[in-house]
Design a protein around this motif. Structure first.
Motif, PDB file in Angstrom:
ATOM      1  N   SER A   1       0.949  -1.009   0.115  1.00  0.00           N
ATOM      2  CA  SER A   1       0.052   0.036  -0.023  1.00  0.00           C
ATOM      3  C   SER A   1       0.891   1.272   0.037  1.00  0.00           C
ATOM      4  O   SER A   1       1.870   1.315   0.693  1.00  0.00           O
ATOM      5  CB  SER A   1      -0.857  -0.107   1.360  1.00  0.00           C
ATOM      6  OG  SER A   1      -1.472   1.337   1.291  1.00  0.00           O
ATOM      7  N   THR A   2       0.326   2.249  -0.666  1.00  0.00           N
ATOM      8  CA  THR A   2       1.260   3.573  -0.663  1.00  0.00           C
ATOM      9  C   THR A   2       1.311   4.147   0.667  1.00  0.00           C
ATOM     10  O   THR A   2       2.315   5.094   0.838  1.00  0.00           O
ATOM     11  CB  THR A   2       0.531   4.478  -1.571  1.00  0.00           C
ATOM     12  OG1 THR A   2      -0.671   4.820  -1.262  1.00  0.00           O
ATOM     13  CG2 THR A   2       0.813   4.013  -3.212  1.00  0.00           C
ATOM     14  N   ALA A   3       0.358   3.723   1.568  1.00  0.00           N
ATOM     15  CA  ALA A   3       0.606   4.315   2.905  1.00  0.00           C
ATOM     16  C   ALA A   3       1.894   3.760   3.584  1.00  0.00           C
ATOM     17  O   ALA A   3       2.452   4.091   4.526  1.00  0.00           O
ATOM     18  CB  ALA A   3      -0.497   3.799   3.996  1.00  0.00           C
TER      19      ALA A   3
ATOM     20  N   GLU B   1      -5.153   5.456  -6.273  1.00  0.00           N
ATOM     21  CA  GLU B   1      -5.692   6.793  -5.826  1.00  0.00           C
ATOM     22  C   GLU B   1      -5.057   7.932  -6.183  1.00  0.00           C
ATOM     23  O   GLU B   1      -5.159   9.091  -5.745  1.00  0.00           O
ATOM     24  CB  GLU B   1      -6.163   6.812  -4.296  1.00  0.00           C
ATOM     25  CG  GLU B   1      -7.234   5.704  -3.912  1.00  0.00           C
ATOM     26  CD  GLU B   1      -8.444   6.105  -4.671  1.00  0.00           C
ATOM     27  OE1 GLU B   1      -8.873   7.341  -4.763  1.00  0.00           O
ATOM     28  OE2 GLU B   1      -9.239   5.195  -4.928  1.00  0.00           O
ATOM     29  N   ARG B   2      -3.716   7.842  -6.691  1.00  0.00           N
ATOM     30  CA  ARG B   2      -2.682   8.699  -6.919  1.00  0.00           C
ATOM     31  C   ARG B   2      -2.250   9.508  -5.867  1.00  0.00           C
ATOM     32  O   ARG B   2      -1.622  10.478  -6.025  1.00  0.00           O
ATOM     33  CB  ARG B   2      -3.210   9.670  -8.123  1.00  0.00           C
ATOM     34  CG  ARG B   2      -3.764   9.013  -9.331  1.00  0.00           C
ATOM     35  CD  ARG B   2      -2.718   8.667 -10.264  1.00  0.00           C
ATOM     36  NE  ARG B   2      -3.198   8.443 -11.617  1.00  0.00           N
ATOM     37  CZ  ARG B   2      -3.579   7.071 -12.028  1.00  0.00           C
ATOM     38  NH1 ARG B   2      -3.414   6.215 -11.113  1.00  0.00           N
ATOM     39  NH2 ARG B   2      -3.855   6.852 -13.178  1.00  0.00           N
ATOM     40  N   GLU B   3      -2.410   8.983  -4.732  1.00  0.00           N
ATOM     41  CA  GLU B   3      -1.635   9.596  -3.368  1.00  0.00           C
ATOM     42  C   GLU B   3      -0.191   9.587  -3.544  1.00  0.00           C
ATOM     43  O   GLU B   3       0.374  10.594  -3.182  1.00  0.00           O
ATOM     44  CB  GLU B   3      -2.136   8.882  -2.245  1.00  0.00           C
ATOM     45  CG  GLU B   3      -1.623   9.137  -0.946  1.00  0.00           C
ATOM     46  CD  GLU B   3      -1.968   8.282   0.256  1.00  0.00           C
ATOM     47  OE1 GLU B   3      -0.920   7.970   0.916  1.00  0.00           O
ATOM     48  OE2 GLU B   3      -3.170   7.600   0.143  1.00  0.00           O
ATOM     49  N   LEU B   4       0.511   8.650  -3.848  1.00  0.00           N
ATOM     50  CA  LEU B   4       1.951   8.893  -3.605  1.00  0.00           C
ATOM     51  C   LEU B   4       2.325   9.497  -4.798  1.00  0.00           C
ATOM     52  O   LEU B   4       3.307  10.333  -4.707  1.00  0.00           O
ATOM     53  CB  LEU B   4       2.674   7.462  -3.503  1.00  0.00           C
ATOM     54  CG  LEU B   4       4.115   7.112  -3.744  1.00  0.00           C
ATOM     55  CD1 LEU B   4       4.543   7.862  -2.465  1.00  0.00           C
ATOM     56  CD2 LEU B   4       4.707   5.848  -3.808  1.00  0.00           C
TER      57      LEU B   4
ATOM     58  N   MET C   1       0.974  11.984  -6.353  1.00  0.00           N
ATOM     59  CA  MET C   1       0.797  13.328  -6.036  1.00  0.00           C
ATOM     60  C   MET C   1       1.715  13.950  -5.134  1.00  0.00           C
ATOM     61  O   MET C   1       2.311  15.240  -5.235  1.00  0.00           O
ATOM     62  CB  MET C   1      -0.578  13.761  -5.523  1.00  0.00           C
ATOM     63  CG  MET C   1      -1.665  13.438  -6.679  1.00  0.00           C
ATOM     64  SD  MET C   1      -1.637  14.453  -8.097  1.00  0.00           S
ATOM     65  CE  MET C   1      -2.265  16.018  -7.506  1.00  0.00           C
ATOM     66  N   ARG C   2       2.032  12.972  -4.221  1.00  0.00           N
ATOM     67  CA  ARG C   2       3.014  13.492  -2.946  1.00  0.00           C
ATOM     68  C   ARG C   2       4.319  13.692  -3.720  1.00  0.00           C
ATOM     69  O   ARG C   2       4.991  14.702  -3.484  1.00  0.00           O
ATOM     70  CB  ARG C   2       3.022  12.717  -1.915  1.00  0.00           C
ATOM     71  CG  ARG C   2       3.836  13.068  -0.730  1.00  0.00           C
ATOM     72  CD  ARG C   2       3.587  12.090   0.380  1.00  0.00           C
ATOM     73  NE  ARG C   2       3.281  10.711   0.167  1.00  0.00           N
ATOM     74  CZ  ARG C   2       3.700   9.512   0.953  1.00  0.00           C
ATOM     75  NH1 ARG C   2       4.695   9.815   1.525  1.00  0.00           N
ATOM     76  NH2 ARG C   2       3.087   8.533   0.627  1.00  0.00           N
TER      77      ARG C   2
ATOM     78  N   ASP D   1      -1.056   2.331  -6.556  1.00  0.00           N
ATOM     79  CA  ASP D   1      -1.288   3.829  -6.235  1.00  0.00           C
ATOM     80  C   ASP D   1      -2.431   4.051  -6.919  1.00  0.00           C
ATOM     81  O   ASP D   1      -2.620   5.078  -7.841  1.00  0.00           O
ATOM     82  CB  ASP D   1      -0.119   4.634  -6.601  1.00  0.00           C
ATOM     83  CG  ASP D   1      -0.240   6.139  -5.877  1.00  0.00           C
ATOM     84  OD1 ASP D   1      -1.167   6.242  -4.862  1.00  0.00           O
ATOM     85  OD2 ASP D   1       0.491   6.922  -6.585  1.00  0.00           O
TER      86      ASP D   1
ATOM     87  N   TYR E   1       4.285  -0.876  -5.084  1.00  0.00           N
ATOM     88  CA  TYR E   1       3.311  -0.437  -4.517  1.00  0.00           C
ATOM     89  C   TYR E   1       2.210   0.088  -5.345  1.00  0.00           C
ATOM     90  O   TYR E   1       2.248   0.443  -6.776  1.00  0.00           O
ATOM     91  CB  TYR E   1       3.564   1.033  -4.093  1.00  0.00           C
ATOM     92  CG  TYR E   1       4.865   1.177  -2.937  1.00  0.00           C
ATOM     93  CD1 TYR E   1       4.303   1.110  -1.566  1.00  0.00           C
ATOM     94  CD2 TYR E   1       6.222   1.092  -3.367  1.00  0.00           C
ATOM     95  CE1 TYR E   1       5.430   1.092  -0.646  1.00  0.00           C
ATOM     96  CE2 TYR E   1       7.050   0.776  -2.256  1.00  0.00           C
ATOM     97  CZ  TYR E   1       6.558   0.925  -1.089  1.00  0.00           C
ATOM     98  OH  TYR E   1       7.723   1.060  -0.097  1.00  0.00           O
TER      99      TYR E   1
END
Length: 189
Positions: free
Chosen positions: A45-47, A128-131, A133-134, A126, A124
């Motif tokens: 998970s990107t988390a 949701e594009r979370e990582l 975007m970060r 991703d 990973y």
């Protein structure tokens, strides 16, 4: 398209992907019960991604998707790079940008893809594009894939590539192009 048909199509896709993953696992001769992800690269998970945990290593982060033709061209070079450098000095991670399906369906898809391409580094998911975007704030690579970011040992971004990296002569050669950059960072350049 009616709701029942979409649901049925998703269930069929999930079953097909699960069957494909099982068949890949059977073909590997895996008697220890190891999962496909453990053999081909973990799907995380990107988390769980923490840039600081790679401090002291050159880090290569590659954004890709299973449907991306140029990504399929680039990934074997990343596998070769993983084999070419000491894992205590260089880390390579892949970030799948796949979005079609449920999280479980996408994880199976990525695992099957990782097995097919013999990916030997962690992956990973991703969707949701979370990582993305970060890290885009550091490398400005979106919306292109494949995209590759290279960080030095202090965690500072040193280069970014949109598309498949080219060598000094302009040829598509991610192995040479990325390998030279990695080696220069290891040499302190």
């Amino acid at each position: 398209m009616n709701t029942h048909f979409r649901h049925t199509a998703r269930v069929a896709l999930a079953l097909a992907l699960t069957l494909a993953a099982a068949l890949v696992g059977l073909g590997s001769g895996c008697a220890t019960g190891d999962s496909i992800a453990e053999e081909a690269g973990d799907v995380l998970s990107t988390a769980e991604f923490d840039l600081d945990s790679y401090e002291g290593k050159v880090l290569v982060v590659n954004f890709w998707a299973t449907w991306c033709g140029p990504c399929r061209l680039e990934i074997p070079s990343l596998v070769r790079l993983r084999d070419s450098f000491d894992s205590k000095q260089v880390a390579i991670v892949g970030v799948s940008m796949d979005v079609n399906g449920t999280p479980a369906e996408m994880e199976v898809l990525v695992r099957v893809f990782a097995k097919q391409f013999e990916i030997n580094y962690p992956l990973y998911l991703d969707s949701e594009r979370e990582l993305a975007m970060r890290l885009d704030r550091l490398g400005h690579f979106l919306p292109a894939i494949p995209a590759t970011l290279i960080f030095d040992r202090t965690g500072k971004i040193r280069s970014s590539h949109r598309g498949v990296p080219r060598d000094r002569k302009g040829r598509l050669d991610p192995f040479s192009a990325l390998g030279e950059e990695i080696q220069a960072l290891l040499d302190g350049a």
